[in-house]
Design an enzyme around this catalytic site. Structure first.
Site, PDB file in Angstrom:
ATOM      1  N   GLY A 526      24.512   8.199-115.832  1.00 62.81           N
ATOM      2  CA  GLY A 526      24.161   6.731-116.520  1.00 62.81           C
ATOM      3  C   GLY A 526      22.918   6.244-115.755  1.00 62.81           C
ATOM      4  N   PRO A 530      25.247   9.671-111.174  1.00 65.59           N
ATOM      5  CA  PRO A 530      26.142  10.494-112.230  1.00 65.59           C
ATOM      6  C   PRO A 530      27.663  10.185-111.780  1.00 65.59           C
ATOM      7  CG  PRO A 530      25.551  11.387-109.974  1.00 65.59           C
ATOM      8  CD  PRO A 530      24.662  10.256-109.787  1.00 65.59           C
ATOM      9  N   VAL A 531      28.339  10.689-112.802  1.00 66.25           N
ATOM     10  CA  VAL A 531      29.739  10.351-113.014  1.00 66.25           C
ATOM     11  C   VAL A 531      30.609  11.619-112.939  1.00 66.25           C
ATOM     12  CG1 VAL A 531      31.791   9.494-114.117  1.00 66.25           C
ATOM     13  CG2 VAL A 531      29.564   8.488-114.254  1.00 66.25           C
ATOM     14  N   ASP A 642      23.598  -2.585-120.890  1.00 66.99           N
ATOM     15  CA  ASP A 642      23.397  -1.127-121.511  1.00 66.99           C
ATOM     16  C   ASP A 642      24.429  -0.844-122.019  1.00 66.99           C
ATOM     17  OD1 ASP A 642      22.181   1.439-121.543  1.00 66.99           O
ATOM     18  OD2 ASP A 642      22.695   2.119-119.744  1.00 66.99           O
TER      19      ASP A 642
END
Ligand SMILES: *[C@@H]1O[C@H](CO)[C@@H](O)[C@H](O)[C@H]1NC(C)=O
Ligand SMILES: *[C@@H]1O[C@H](CO)[C@@H](O)[C@H](O)[C@H]1NC(C)=O
Ligand SMILES: *[C@@H]1O[C@H](CO)[C@@H](O)[C@H](O)[C@H]1NC(C)=O
Ligand SMILES: *[C@@H]1O[C@H](CO)[C@@H](O)[C@H](O)[C@H]1NC(C)=O
Ligand SMILES: *[C@@H]1O[C@H](CO)[C@@H](O)[C@H](O)[C@H]1NC(C)=O
Ligand SMILES: *[C@@H]1O[C@H](CO)[C@@H](O)[C@H](O)[C@H]1NC(C)=O
Length: 834
Positions: A526, A530-531, A642
């Protein structure tokens, strides 16, 4: 021999030249003879205008052989019927024009104040025929030496350096008077004067009555005659002193031949000689309109030719007789609606007390209302002073109760001098160019009325602004106090609470859980980093968001903020389990959502099948409630900034949970709108005001929500939407279908809408309301939740913002952005140039 011839020749030329421009005592000029000025500019002789046979003595430009436009006529009212006219200087020393056949004198120049010794008449290169003493021969430019000059008695033509005006010493008036017709030089109906009354002004009279007031001199031009202003070729002169008042113009280049004529119809025209075509060309005529008719609107009224009717009472004045006024008889004029406060006798003290000169209004008294760009009213009765400033002028006017208006006398260099009016204001008109400011005295109460009428909301606005400021200050104080108390409590409770409320994970265990942040474990990326998916030692599944390191936040602030975010707990928000802040790593540990994100379902043809309409309702309402909580119900007011399909995660029961909230910015509950340098968001979901101006508010989230609703129902992405019929994006497409009452066509085929079509249409309706162009038009989330849950009627949506791909900024134009190749949806974060 040669010398003798040369001498003879020279003397002949000399004699010829002198005799040609001069008439000495005992010389005659007969009809047929011509006098030519020394520089051969002007000629004088007898002529017959038009087809008439009558003979007149006149002066004209020598070059003007074709038209022979005569600039001066001696015997204009007494023509000679045959060609026996003779001009000579009489024994009394005056010019006389006689008829030889009958010995009648048809015209003579007026007697000079002093007796000449040896009078001669000379036609000068200026076109002036002068009578003077011969011994003043070399002094052709000193009018004081002239016994008489034709320039004092103009006909219909004003030549350069010729004056019109009044000589206060001799009482002589010089003015233009028109010919009766083009071939009759006798005095016609129109005259052009300088009226010396009050502050002198130029007037055009027809017979005895003033037809048009061309106005007073304002330093550049006559106020009513802005067309005739100085230009590179000429200078306009206006002189007012004890001895005389006059107007004249001068030509810089003497080879330019010009004349200004008052024609038989009362029109002032200016001509210049065209050498190339050997003819006169009209350079300008004073074009007048109905408003120029003197005093057309009566007193205290203004004339504006663009209005119908063109007359209007001045502000604060009303028609004296409304009946007559309405029948377009304006001659009665207007009177004050409210009498002035200042009464003769007591005015002076009042104004002393309130220091009027510094302020426009004066309490308990009168003030002045400013009119811009007008032709000043009749100055016949004004008082004037050329040397005082506008401020002193105002002072003088306010100190005398009889004074009803003032204005600058000279507009050059910001204005100087003073004009004061003591009688009704007559003959004011609007001027497109060259108008002046006029200040009219008004009772203060009337000024207040006028102000209130001009700005009807001003008072209300002031009250609102004051209220807002007071409540804002109060709000800030209360908020500050709350924050202070909260921090104090936090400090006093120490880190123990900190630890229990927000578990801190250590880096090693997180790294272990995520296979050392391997790409295989990456769920996505996102705007903030990073996730990764991870499994803790105890088997609990987590999602780890590894924040980009470039955040400018200090570690302590970060922790504080995470604590705040962790307190946001709602069924429709992803739960924050804890954080990890070691070795300048910043990580957020969330509960893991096995069903991935919403975009995984809605944009995929097969996975969409899982989402029936009841699931869609559940998801849409869930998102709405989560957003409402962020906007209103949480202790912090959070704008997500967002919101998009990939930021909505789904749990096992397909309940939506909003993720990534609170990261963009969290701020105090009072603030509803802010401007930001850093735009965080995703094209397609970003509202116009946010994308373009960087202004975000809860309404930008509402916009994103609307997009999301339409995407869920249509199964199409807003960005990248294409249709064979048009190049609108999804919003434009929906808007179009809505207006054509074909909104059902928007609904994705996988949704079985036969049972619930009206409900789906309602959701489309709400979606369109959310994406309206103007943030103020969009509902807030509490209204949205209500709209989604009830069946009441909804307002008609207006045009959505960014309904066409073309009017969206290209993502390429962003100056810095995070791109991810794994998703075709990009969260951008760009610095707005400001
Ligand atoms: C006037 O007319 C008479 C007779 O025709 C002539 O002799 C005389 O010269 C004329 N005078 C002038 C000044 O032309
Ligand atoms: C104009 O005024 C003069 C002098 O006041 C007067 O003799 C004359 O009759 C007036 N003419 C008209 C047309 O009113
Ligand atoms: C004056 O005007 C004439 C003709 O227009 C031009 O030829 C001449 O150069 C001008 N002289 C000056 C000094 O401007
Ligand atoms: C104009 O004002 C100046 C300055 O106040 C004063 O000296 C002068 O006498 C005034 N002129 C007239 C004509 O009143
Ligand atoms: C006000 O002006 C008028 C006209 O100039 C004059 O007659 C009068 O004396 C003035 N009054 C005061 C108080 O100055
Ligand atoms: C004259 O009328 C026109 C049209 O109504 C308006 O735009 C303009 O401002 C007016 N001018 C003045 C000086 O009032």
């Amino acid at each position: 021999m040669l010398l003798v011839i040369y001498f003879l020749l020279f003397s002949f030329v000399r004699i010829a030249a002198t005799t040609l421009d001069t008439i000495a005592l005992g010389q005659f000029i007969r009809d047929g003879q011509i006098v030519v000025s020394a520089g051969e500019v002007f000629e004088m002789g007898f002529f017959s205008p038009g087809k008439l046979r009558s003979r007149y003595l006149g002066i004209w430009y020598k070059r003007d052989t074709t038209d022979r436009s005569v600039v001066w006529v001696a015997n204009r009212d007494t023509p000679i019927s045959d060609s026996s006219g003779v001009l000579s200087i009489s024994g009394e020393g005056i010019l006389v024009l006689m008829v030889n056949s009958s010995n009648d004198i048809v015209w003579s120049s007026s007697k000079a104040s002093r007796a000449p010794q040896n009078p001669v008449a000379v036609l000068l290169d200026s076109g002036n025929l002068v009578l003077k003493d011969d011994h003043d021969d070399n002094d052709n430019n000193n009018p004081d030496k002239f016994l008489w000059q034709s320039f004092d008695y103009p006909s219909d033509t004003l030549l350069p350096r010729m004056k019109i005006g009044r000589n206060f010493v001799t009482g002589l008036d010089s003015f233009l008077s028109s010919w009766k017709s083009a071939d009759d030089p006798s005095q016609g109906d129109f005259t052009l004067w300088i009226d010396p009354e009050g502050f002198p002004q130029m007037v055009l009279k027809m017979g005895n009555s003033t037809q048009i007031r061309l106005g007073s001199w304002n330093g550049l031009h006559f106020t009513g005659l802005p067309q005739l202003k100085p230009n590179p070729d000429n200078t306009l002169v206006f002189v007012l002193n004890e001895k005389e008042v006059y107007h004249k113009y001068e030509i810089r280049n003497s080879s330019l031949l010009v004349r200004l004529v008052l024609d038989p119809f009362g029109i002032v025209e200016r001509f210049t000689w065209r050498y190339r075509t050997s003819s006169w060309a009209q350079i300008n005529a004073v074009v007048l309109d109905g408003c120029d008719n003197y005093a057309l609107c009566g007193s205290n009224a203004g004339c504006n030719i663009s209005n119908t009717p063109q007359c209007e009472c001045l502000t604060g004045f009303v028609p004296k007789s409304l009946g007559e006024w309405n029948q377009l008889d304006w001659s009665g004029g207007c009177v004050r609606r409210m009498p002035l406060n200042c009464k003769n006798g007591d005015g002076f003290l009042k104004y002393e007390a309130v220091k009027l000169p510094d302020t426009l209004n004066c309490k308990n008294g009168d003030g002045f209302l400013k009119y811009e760009a007008v032709k000043l009213p009749d100055t016949s009765y004004v008082w004037f002073n050329k040397s005082i400033s506008l401020i002193e002028c105002k002072k003088s006017c306010s100190n005398n109760c009889s004074c009803i208006a003032y204005a600058s006398l000279d507009v050059r260099e910001g204005g100087s001098g003073c004009l004061l009016w003591f009688r009704d204001l007559i003959d004011i008109r609007e001027l497109a160019e060259g108008g002046q400011d006029l200040y009219i005295r008004m009772a203060v109460s009337e000024l207040d009325n006028i102000e209130a009428r001009r700005h009807p909301n001003k008072k209300k606005q002031v009250i609102i602004i004051v209220t807002c400021i007071i409540s804002a200050i109060f709000g800030v104080l209360v908020f500050g106090w709350i924050v202070y108390m909260w921090k104090k409590k936090l400090r006093s409770q120490g880190s123990r609470k900190d630890d229990t409320e927000l578990p801190i994970y250590d880096l090693n265990s997180v790294a272990d859980a995520t296979n050392n942040f391997s790409n295989k474990n990456m769920l996505g990326e996102g705007g903030f980093g990073p996730v990764y998916k991870g499994t803790l030692m105890d088997g609990q599944e987590i999602a780890v968001k590894r924040l980009s390191k470039c955040s400018g936040q200090g570690m302590e602030e970060f922790k504080n903020e995470v604590v705040l975010i962790a307190k946001l707990q709602h069924r429709n928000l992803v739960k924050l389990l804890g954080c990890c802040t070691e070795k300048d790593e910043r990580m957020l540990i969330y509960e893991y959502m096995p069903n991935q994100s919403l975009d995984y379902f809605i944009f995929d043809i097969t996975r969409r099948e899982i989402l029936d309409w009841s699931k869609c309702i559940q998801i849409i309402r869930g998102i709405a409630r989560g957003l409402l909580y962020l906007h209103q119900d949480s202790r912090l007011r959070i704008i997500h900034r967002d919101l998009k399909a990939s930021n909505v995660l789904l749990d096992n029961d397909m309940n939506p949970k909003i993720s990534d909230f609170g990261l963009a910015r969290s701020f105090g509950g009072d603030q509803t709108e802010a401007e930001t340098n850093r735009v965080v968001g995703t094209y397609g979901y970003m509202s116009p005001e946010y994308t373009i101006d960087g202004i975000f508010s809860v309404k930008s989230d509402v916009y994103s929500f609307g997009v999301l609703v339409l995407e869920i129902i249509s199964g199409k992405r807003n960005r990248g939407f294409c249709h064979s019929d048009h190049n609108l994006n999804l919003l434009g497409h929906a808007w179009r279908l809505w207006n054509e009452e074909r909104a059902v066509e928007l609904i994705d085929k996988s949704l079985d809408y036969s049972a619930a079509s009206s409900e789906i249409l309602r959701y489309i309706h709400v979606g369109l309301l959310c994406v309206q162009q103007g943030p103020e038009d969009r509902p807030n989330m509490s209204t949205v939740v209500l709209m989604l849950g009830s069946e009441g009627s909804l307002p008609q949506p207006k045009q959505p913002g960014f309904f066409s791909e073309r009017n969206m900024p290209e993502s390429d134009s962003s100056s810095s952005k995070h791109l991810s190749s794994s998703t075709n949806e990009v969260t951008i974060s760009l610095l707005q140039p400001r």
